[in-house]
Each structure stands twice: as structure tokens, then as C-alpha cells.
Design a protein around this motif. Structure first.
Motif, PDB file in Angstrom:
ATOM      1  N   VAL A   6       1.094  -1.337   0.259  1.00 60.36           N
ATOM      2  CA  VAL A   6       0.379   0.103  -0.041  1.00 60.36           C
ATOM      3  C   VAL A   6       0.924   1.732   0.175  1.00 60.36           C
ATOM      4  O   VAL A   6       1.502   1.407   0.922  1.00 60.36           O
ATOM      5  CB  VAL A   6      -1.423  -0.065   1.261  1.00 60.36           C
ATOM      6  CG1 VAL A   6      -1.727   1.373   1.087  1.00 60.36           C
ATOM      7  CG2 VAL A   6      -1.717  -1.255   1.325  1.00 60.36           C
ATOM      8  N   GLU A  10      -2.668   6.223  -0.428  1.00 62.73           N
ATOM      9  CA  GLU A  10      -3.450   5.092  -1.341  1.00 62.73           C
ATOM     10  C   GLU A  10      -4.725   4.703  -0.732  1.00 62.73           C
ATOM     11  O   GLU A  10      -4.593   3.910   0.208  1.00 62.73           O
ATOM     12  CB  GLU A  10      -2.474   3.901  -1.902  1.00 62.73           C
ATOM     13  CG  GLU A  10      -3.548   3.312  -2.599  1.00 62.73           C
ATOM     14  CD  GLU A  10      -2.624   1.681  -3.360  1.00 62.73           C
ATOM     15  OE1 GLU A  10      -3.318   1.342  -4.447  1.00 62.73           O
ATOM     16  OE2 GLU A  10      -1.261   1.697  -2.891  1.00 62.73           O
ATOM     17  N   ALA A  15      -7.117  -1.166  -2.241  1.00 69.43           N
ATOM     18  CA  ALA A  15      -5.549  -2.090  -2.410  1.00 69.43           C
ATOM     19  C   ALA A  15      -5.865  -3.128  -1.458  1.00 69.43           C
ATOM     20  O   ALA A  15      -5.821  -4.678  -2.102  1.00 69.43           O
ATOM     21  CB  ALA A  15      -5.292  -1.402  -0.505  1.00 69.43           C
ATOM     22  N   LYS A  18      -7.038  -5.092  -4.896  1.00 70.55           N
ATOM     23  CA  LYS A  18      -6.170  -5.752  -5.096  1.00 70.55           C
ATOM     24  C   LYS A  18      -5.745  -6.898  -5.086  1.00 70.55           C
ATOM     25  O   LYS A  18      -5.602  -7.895  -5.498  1.00 70.55           O
ATOM     26  CB  LYS A  18      -4.760  -5.204  -5.667  1.00 70.55           C
ATOM     27  CG  LYS A  18      -4.585  -3.328  -6.272  1.00 70.55           C
ATOM     28  CD  LYS A  18      -3.528  -2.811  -6.436  1.00 70.55           C
ATOM     29  CE  LYS A  18      -3.413  -1.664  -6.501  1.00 70.55           C
ATOM     30  NZ  LYS A  18      -1.880  -1.429  -6.623  1.00 70.55           N
TER      31      LYS A  18
END
Length: 63
Positions: A6, A10, A15, A18
Motif C-alpha cells: 500500500v 493510496e 488495495a 488488488k
């Protein structure tokens, strides 16, 4: 183990997205579901063949 770095500033949701994508690509959930019950090798082979025929038909339709 799946690691998602991370970056500073962000978004956590990004995250997490992802991580979910990486986890899905590993195929762990798919394997766990398939192991919940035993399938005979002949059944597995038949399903694999049916799927291959289906995918081939889809590819022919696209062309």
C-alpha cells in the motif's frame, strides 16, 4: 502468501480490490469448492470435455 504493498496516500479500498484480484487468480477458492465432494475421474473428464466444446463454440461465434 499474497502481499499487496500500500503506497502512501493510496486508498484502502483500492488495495483491497488488488488483493481480491490476486487471490482470485490463485484459484484457491475454486479448488476448495471442488474438494468439498468427491467426483469420479470419469465425471471430471466428461465435464472438462463439455466445457472445452462450449468454449470452442463460443470462439467460433466470435469469429
Amino acid at each position: 502468501m499474497i502481499v499487496v504493498p500500500v503506497k502512501e496516500g493510496e486508498n484502502i479500498e483500492k488495495a483491497l480490490k488488488k488483493f481480491k484480484r490476486k487471490f482470485e487468480k490463485t484459484g484457491i477458492v475454486k479448488e476448495l469448492r471442488s474438494r468439498q465432494q468427491f467426483d469420479k475421474p470419469s465425471v471430471t473428464k466428461r465435464l472438462k470435455k463439455e466445457r472445452a466444446v462450449y468454449v470452442q463454440k463460443l470462439q467460433q461465434v466470435e469469429d
